[in-house]
Design an enzyme around this catalytic site. Structure first.
Site, PDB file in Angstrom:
ATOM      1  N   ALA A  29       0.867  -1.178   0.000  1.00  0.00           N
ATOM      2  CA  ALA A  29       0.000   0.000   0.000  1.00  0.00           C
ATOM      3  C   ALA A  29       0.904   1.228   0.000  1.00  0.00           C
ATOM      4  CB  ALA A  29      -0.875  -0.023   1.244  1.00  0.00           C
ATOM      5  N   GLY A  67       0.667  -5.176   0.668  1.00  0.00           N
ATOM      6  CA  GLY A  67      -0.402  -5.245  -0.336  1.00  0.00           C
ATOM      7  C   GLY A  67       0.058  -5.832  -1.657  1.00  0.00           C
ATOM      8  N   GLU A 110      -0.154  -9.501  -1.176  1.00  0.00           N
ATOM      9  CA  GLU A 110      -1.595  -9.818  -1.093  1.00  0.00           C
ATOM     10  C   GLU A 110      -2.257  -9.773  -2.476  1.00  0.00           C
ATOM     11  OE1 GLU A 110      -1.881  -6.773   1.988  1.00  0.00           O
ATOM     12  OE2 GLU A 110      -2.830  -8.259   3.265  1.00  0.00           O
ATOM     13  N   GLU A 163       3.799  -5.467   7.571  1.00  0.00           N
ATOM     14  CA  GLU A 163       2.930  -4.446   8.162  1.00  0.00           C
ATOM     15  C   GLU A 163       3.190  -4.183   9.638  1.00  0.00           C
ATOM     16  OE1 GLU A 163       1.897  -6.774   6.030  1.00  0.00           O
ATOM     17  OE2 GLU A 163       0.524  -5.877   4.576  1.00  0.00           O
TER      18      GLU A 163
HETATM   19  N1  CO8 Z   1       4.578   3.376  -0.160  1.00  0.00           N
HETATM   20  C1  CO8 Z   1       5.021   4.582  -0.589  1.00  0.00           C
HETATM   21  N2  CO8 Z   1       6.263   4.769  -1.087  1.00  0.00           N
HETATM   22  C2  CO8 Z   1       7.088   3.730  -1.160  1.00  0.00           C
HETATM   23  C3  CO8 Z   1       6.689   2.436  -0.753  1.00  0.00           C
HETATM   24  C4  CO8 Z   1       5.367   2.291  -0.227  1.00  0.00           C
HETATM   25  N3  CO8 Z   1       4.888   1.089   0.171  1.00  0.00           N
HETATM   26  N4  CO8 Z   1       7.718   1.593  -0.945  1.00  0.00           N
HETATM   27  C5  CO8 Z   1       8.726   2.327  -1.463  1.00  0.00           C
HETATM   28  N5  CO8 Z   1       8.345   3.601  -1.599  1.00  0.00           N
HETATM   29  C6  CO8 Z   1       9.167   4.728  -2.121  1.00  0.00           C
HETATM   30  C7  CO8 Z   1      10.208   5.156  -1.125  1.00  0.00           C
HETATM   31  O1  CO8 Z   1       9.649   6.040  -0.167  1.00  0.00           O
HETATM   32  C8  CO8 Z   1      11.227   5.815  -2.014  1.00  0.00           C
HETATM   33  O2  CO8 Z   1      10.770   7.111  -2.342  1.00  0.00           O
HETATM   34  P1  CO8 Z   1      11.826   8.358  -2.338  1.00  0.00           P
HETATM   35  O3  CO8 Z   1      12.811   8.009  -3.409  1.00  0.00           O
HETATM   36  O4  CO8 Z   1      10.945   9.524  -2.691  1.00  0.00           O
HETATM   37  O5  CO8 Z   1      12.409   8.412  -0.989  1.00  0.00           O
HETATM   38  C9  CO8 Z   1      11.169   4.972  -3.286  1.00  0.00           C
HETATM   39  O6  CO8 Z   1       9.922   4.291  -3.237  1.00  0.00           O
HETATM   40  C10 CO8 Z   1      12.285   3.947  -3.346  1.00  0.00           C
HETATM   41  O7  CO8 Z   1      12.254   3.174  -2.158  1.00  0.00           O
HETATM   42  P2  CO8 Z   1      13.515   3.033  -1.173  1.00  0.00           P
HETATM   43  O8  CO8 Z   1      14.425   4.210  -1.283  1.00  0.00           O
HETATM   44  O9  CO8 Z   1      12.991   2.713   0.196  1.00  0.00           O
HETATM   45  O10 CO8 Z   1      14.210   1.772  -1.822  1.00  0.00           O
HETATM   46  P3  CO8 Z   1      15.127   0.692  -1.080  1.00  0.00           P
HETATM   47  O11 CO8 Z   1      15.756  -0.116  -2.141  1.00  0.00           O
HETATM   48  O12 CO8 Z   1      16.014   1.328  -0.076  1.00  0.00           O
HETATM   49  O13 CO8 Z   1      14.087  -0.240  -0.260  1.00  0.00           O
HETATM   50  C11 CO8 Z   1      12.056  -1.480   0.047  1.00  0.00           C
HETATM   51  C12 CO8 Z   1      13.115  -0.980  -0.954  1.00  0.00           C
HETATM   52  C13 CO8 Z   1      12.684  -2.513   0.987  1.00  0.00           C
HETATM   53  C14 CO8 Z   1      10.941  -2.151  -0.752  1.00  0.00           C
HETATM   54  C15 CO8 Z   1      11.517  -0.297   0.868  1.00  0.00           C
HETATM   55  O14 CO8 Z   1      11.121   0.733  -0.035  1.00  0.00           O
HETATM   56  C16 CO8 Z   1      10.333  -0.624   1.735  1.00  0.00           C
HETATM   57  O15 CO8 Z   1      10.484  -1.205   2.801  1.00  0.00           O
HETATM   58  N6  CO8 Z   1       9.124  -0.205   1.316  1.00  0.00           N
HETATM   59  C17 CO8 Z   1       7.909  -0.380   2.084  1.00  0.00           C
HETATM   60  C18 CO8 Z   1       7.443  -1.814   2.061  1.00  0.00           C
HETATM   61  C19 CO8 Z   1       6.283  -1.984   2.992  1.00  0.00           C
HETATM   62  O16 CO8 Z   1       6.347  -1.817   4.184  1.00  0.00           O
HETATM   63  N7  CO8 Z   1       5.125  -2.372   2.423  1.00  0.00           N
HETATM   64  C20 CO8 Z   1       3.921  -2.604   3.164  1.00  0.00           C
HETATM   65  C21 CO8 Z   1       3.066  -1.366   3.178  1.00  0.00           C
HETATM   66  S1  CO8 Z   1       1.631  -1.504   4.234  1.00  0.00           S
HETATM   67  C22 CO8 Z   1       0.554  -2.437   3.306  1.00  0.00           C
HETATM   68  O17 CO8 Z   1       0.816  -2.841   2.223  1.00  0.00           O
HETATM   69  C23 CO8 Z   1      -0.787  -2.682   3.945  1.00  0.00           C
HETATM   70  C24 CO8 Z   1      -1.711  -3.447   3.004  1.00  0.00           C
HETATM   71  C25 CO8 Z   1      -3.156  -3.289   3.380  1.00  0.00           C
HETATM   72  C26 CO8 Z   1      -3.793  -2.086   2.713  1.00  0.00           C
HETATM   73  C27 CO8 Z   1      -4.958  -2.449   1.879  1.00  0.00           C
HETATM   74  C28 CO8 Z   1      -5.286  -1.402   0.828  1.00  0.00           C
HETATM   75  C29 CO8 Z   1      -4.467  -1.515  -0.479  1.00  0.00           C
END
Ligand code: CO8
Length: 275
Positions: A80, A125, A128, A148
């Site tokens: 998400a 997500g 999922e 999450e």
């Molecule tokens: N949401 C928003 N932005 C994101 C997300 C995300 N999930 N993932 C990555 N980005 C963005 C980063 O903020 C970054 O942006 P910026 O360059 O502007 O800073 C860009 O993408 C690149 O990401 P990173 O710099 O973090 O890249 P890395 O290689 O260092 O790390 C990762 C990659 C490991 C994937 C890391 O980005 C990460 O941990 N992302 C989040 C993953 C996460 O926690 N996902 C779960 C989210 S909660 C969820 O999904 C709940 C589901 C239920 C909701 C139901 C409705 C859909």
């Protein structure tokens, strides 16, 4: 003409009756903003008319399968959109989650197969969304997880329900409670992923090959099998067998069943009318 839909966050392509849907948000590793969910809903809602008779009475089987993937080399879908989700009210998040959950049901109940081609991160997500598909294929660099709890959240897009259906309760608890990220090879070992391919080219090739195999079969039988598997999934054995029995009996006398069995007896390739 689904590929002519105007989408800001999806790339759509139809080739050889296969629709490829590519989530395209390079700035956020293809995270599921409300716009992505809305556009995916638009696409899959249109697909729900597949197999239904049109004005002249012919069923529309113009698309025989869907490949869902992410654009760029790094992510399928990184979950998400955390930045967008943070500012939502409880009511807004309920609507966002309800829309996303309903989308997963539309994918599961589509009459044609949907293959998730996971080409990088499939987290939260993203994992999922992949689990709502009929098959998950992954490239070697893919990674799966339900992280999450690290955000003070829990899975909300079907993860608490479907992960245990794929991998069993022990592995599902371990993955959801630790938030641990696993590589494609481990995801295959625990039963989440069906096939691991060396790179994105091989991944997309394998997904297309699978859909071509399905497309050679009776489309009404494929749709009926998909329905029966889903209906029987959470049922005790006896109730599941009853559903299977009725669905099996319903095949008898259909034009596809008549053609498929005639082709076998006559030692020729069937030409299914899709009825
Ligand atoms: N949401 C928003 N932005 C994101 C997300 C995300 N999930 N993932 C990555 N980005 C963005 C980063 O903020 C970054 O942006 P910026 O360059 O502007 O800073 C860009 O993408 C690149 O990401 P990173 O710099 O973090 O890249 P890395 O290689 O260092 O790390 C990762 C990659 C490991 C994937 C890391 O980005 C990460 O941990 N992302 C989040 C993953 C996460 O926690 N996902 C779960 C989210 S909660 C969820 O999904 C709940 C589901 C239920 C909701 C139901 C409705 C859909």
């Amino acid at each position: 003409h689904i590929e002519n839909l105007e989408c800001a966050t999806l790339e759509l392509e139809v080739r050889d009756a296969v629709l490829t849907v590519r989530v395209h948000r390079p700035e956020a590793l293809n995270a599921l903003s409300p716009e992505v969910i809305a556009e995916l809903r638009e696409v899959f809602d249109l697909l729900r008319s597949l197999g239904r008779a049109d004005a002249v009475g012919d069923p529309d089987w113009s698309i025989r399968g869907v490949i869902l993937t992410g654009s760029g080399g790094r992510a399928f879908v990184a979950g998400a959109d955390i930045t967008r989700m943070r500012d939502m009210s409880r009511e807004e998040v309920r609507a966002y989650t309800r829309d996303a959950q309903e989308l997963t049901v539309w994918i599961e109940t589509l009459p044609v197969p949907v293959v998730a081609a996971v080409n990088g991160f499939a987290l939260g997500g993203g994992c999922e969304l992949a689990m709502a598909c009929d098959m998950i294929y992954a490239s070697e660099n893919a990674a799966f997880g339900q992280p999450e709890v690290a955000l003070g959240l829990i899975p909300g897009f079907g993860g608490c329900v479907r992960l245990q259906q794929y991998v069993g309760i022990a592995a599902a608890r371990e993955l959801i409670l630790t938030g641990r990220r696993i590589p494609a090879e481990e995801a295959q070992r625990i039963g989440l992923v069906s096939r691991v391919l060396p790179d994105t080219g091989a991944l997309m090739g394998a997904a297309r090959e699978s859909i071509a195999l399905v497309a050679a079969q009776s489309p009404t039988a494929v749709a009926a099998a998909k329905r029966a598997i889903r209906a029987a999934q959470a049922l005790p054995t006896d109730a599941g067998l009853q559903i299977e029995l009725e669905a099996f009996a319903d095949r008898f006398g259909t034009p596809d069943m008549t053609e498929g069995t005639a082709a076998f007896v006559e030692k020729r390739t069937p030409r299914f009318p899709g009825l």
